[in-house]
Design a protein around this motif. Structure first.
Motif, short mmCIF file in Angstrom:
data_model
loop_
_atom_site.label_atom_id
_atom_site.label_comp_id
_atom_site.label_asym_id
_atom_site.label_seq_id
_atom_site.Cartn_x
_atom_site.Cartn_y
_atom_site.Cartn_z
N ALA A 171 15.34 -30.87 8.55
CA ALA A 171 16.44 -30.97 9.58
C ALA A 171 17.08 -29.75 9.53
CB ALA A 171 17.13 -32.30 9.58
N MET A 172 17.68 -29.28 8.64
CA MET A 172 18.71 -27.99 8.49
C MET A 172 17.87 -26.81 9.03
SD MET A 172 21.24 -28.16 5.20
CE MET A 172 19.90 -28.61 4.00
N ALA A 173 16.55 -26.79 8.70
CA ALA A 173 15.63 -25.61 9.31
C ALA A 173 15.77 -25.70 10.74
CB ALA A 173 14.43 -25.63 8.74
N ILE A 174 15.50 -27.02 11.28
CA ILE A 174 15.21 -27.20 12.73
C ILE A 174 16.72 -26.84 13.26
CG2 ILE A 174 15.08 -28.96 14.47
CD1 ILE A 174 12.96 -30.35 12.44
N ALA A 175 17.72 -27.38 12.74
CA ALA A 175 19.12 -27.10 13.35
C ALA A 175 19.35 -25.68 13.52
CB ALA A 175 20.25 -27.77 12.59
N ARG A 176 19.10 -24.78 12.40
CA ARG A 176 19.41 -23.46 12.28
C ARG A 176 18.65 -22.65 13.26
NH1 ARG A 176 19.49 -24.07 6.51
NH2 ARG A 176 21.62 -23.78 5.96
#
Length: 114
Positions: free
Chosen positions: A31-36
Protein backbone atom coordinates in the motif's frame (compact mmCIF):
# COMPACT_ATOMS: atom_id res chain seq x y z
CA UNK A 1 12.67 -24.52 22.22
CA UNK A 2 12.66 -20.93 20.87
CA UNK A 3 11.54 -22.21 17.47
CA UNK A 4 8.59 -23.95 19.10
CA UNK A 5 7.63 -20.77 20.95
CA UNK A 6 7.85 -18.78 17.73
CA UNK A 7 5.77 -21.35 15.82
CA UNK A 8 3.23 -21.60 18.63
CA UNK A 9 3.01 -17.80 18.98
CA UNK A 10 2.58 -17.39 15.22
CA UNK A 11 -0.17 -20.00 15.20
CA UNK A 12 -2.01 -18.20 18.00
CA UNK A 13 -1.73 -14.84 16.23
CA UNK A 14 -2.95 -16.32 12.95
CA UNK A 15 -5.81 -18.13 14.66
CA UNK A 16 -6.79 -15.08 16.67
CA UNK A 17 -6.65 -12.50 13.91
CA UNK A 18 -7.01 -14.55 10.73
CA UNK A 19 -4.85 -14.64 7.65
CA UNK A 20 -4.98 -10.86 7.23
CA UNK A 21 -2.87 -10.29 10.32
CA UNK A 22 -0.19 -12.59 8.99
CA UNK A 23 -0.22 -10.72 5.66
CA UNK A 24 -0.33 -7.22 7.22
CA UNK A 25 3.36 -6.34 6.72
CA UNK A 26 3.22 -7.21 3.01
CA UNK A 27 -0.07 -5.35 2.56
CA UNK A 28 1.31 -2.27 4.33
CA UNK A 29 4.49 -2.26 2.25
CA UNK A 30 2.45 -2.76 -0.92
CA UNK A 31 0.00 0.00 0.00
CA UNK A 32 2.82 2.43 0.81
CA UNK A 33 4.52 1.63 -2.50
CA UNK A 34 1.28 2.23 -4.38
CA UNK A 35 0.70 5.50 -2.50
CA UNK A 36 4.22 6.68 -3.28
CA UNK A 37 4.03 5.74 -6.96
CA UNK A 38 0.73 7.61 -7.39
CA UNK A 39 1.94 10.84 -5.74
CA UNK A 40 -0.29 10.43 -2.67
CA UNK A 41 2.67 11.06 -0.39
CA UNK A 42 3.23 14.46 -2.00
CA UNK A 43 0.16 15.78 -0.17
CA UNK A 44 -0.38 13.25 2.63
CA UNK A 45 1.85 11.85 5.36
CA UNK A 46 1.07 8.94 7.62
CA UNK A 47 1.03 10.82 10.90
CA UNK A 48 1.01 14.56 10.20
CA UNK A 49 -0.85 17.02 8.03
CA UNK A 50 0.91 18.20 4.89
CA UNK A 51 -1.15 19.76 2.12
CA UNK A 52 -3.95 17.33 2.98
CA UNK A 53 -4.77 15.46 6.17
CA UNK A 54 -2.57 12.67 7.47
CA UNK A 55 -3.68 9.16 6.64
CA UNK A 56 -4.23 8.61 10.37
CA UNK A 57 -6.54 11.65 10.52
CA UNK A 58 -8.53 10.22 7.62
CA UNK A 59 -8.81 6.86 9.41
CA UNK A 60 -10.05 8.57 12.57
CA UNK A 61 -12.61 10.70 10.71
CA UNK A 62 -14.12 7.71 8.90
CA UNK A 63 -13.81 5.19 11.74
CA UNK A 64 -16.93 3.06 12.10
CA UNK A 65 -18.62 4.40 8.97
CA UNK A 66 -19.80 1.46 6.86
CA UNK A 67 -19.61 3.36 3.55
CA UNK A 68 -16.18 4.88 4.22
CA UNK A 69 -14.28 2.61 1.86
CA UNK A 70 -16.62 3.25 -1.09
CA UNK A 71 -16.67 7.00 -0.39
CA UNK A 72 -12.89 7.27 -0.22
CA UNK A 73 -12.33 5.07 -3.26
CA UNK A 74 -14.61 7.39 -5.25
CA UNK A 75 -12.80 10.46 -3.87
CA UNK A 76 -9.39 9.08 -4.85
CA UNK A 77 -10.61 8.30 -8.37
CA UNK A 78 -12.58 11.52 -8.96
CA UNK A 79 -10.92 14.00 -6.60
CA UNK A 80 -12.82 16.32 -4.28
CA UNK A 81 -12.76 19.39 -2.10
CA UNK A 82 -14.31 20.92 0.97
CA UNK A 83 -14.07 18.07 3.47
CA UNK A 84 -10.63 19.05 4.82
CA UNK A 85 -10.46 22.67 3.74
CA UNK A 86 -10.30 24.71 0.57
CA UNK A 87 -7.45 22.88 -1.19
CA UNK A 88 -8.88 20.32 -3.61
CA UNK A 89 -7.64 16.76 -3.87
CA UNK A 90 -6.79 16.00 -7.48
CA UNK A 91 -8.41 13.08 -9.26
CA UNK A 92 -6.47 9.92 -10.04
CA UNK A 93 -8.37 8.56 -13.07
CA UNK A 94 -5.45 6.41 -14.25
CA UNK A 95 -5.01 4.66 -10.89
CA UNK A 96 -6.52 1.19 -11.17
CA UNK A 97 -9.37 0.16 -8.89
CA UNK A 98 -7.41 -2.63 -7.18
CA UNK A 99 -4.65 -0.20 -6.20
CA UNK A 100 -7.20 2.31 -4.94
CA UNK A 101 -8.87 -0.38 -2.80
CA UNK A 102 -5.49 -1.42 -1.39
CA UNK A 103 -4.50 2.13 -0.43
CA UNK A 104 -7.93 3.04 0.97
CA UNK A 105 -8.05 -0.17 3.04
CA UNK A 106 -4.60 0.59 4.42
CA UNK A 107 -5.54 4.19 5.22
CA UNK A 108 -8.75 3.13 6.98
CA UNK A 109 -6.71 0.63 9.02
CA UNK A 110 -4.71 3.60 10.36
CA UNK A 111 -1.91 3.41 7.77
CA UNK A 112 0.24 0.93 9.69
CA UNK A 113 3.87 1.15 8.67
CA UNK A 114 4.65 -2.51 9.32
Amino acid sequence: MNVLRLMFGTAIVAASFGACAAEQPVASANAMAIARSNACMGCHAIDRKLVGPSFQQVAEKYKGQPQASAQLEKKVKNGGAGVWGPIPMPSHPRMNDADIKTVVGWVLAGAPQK
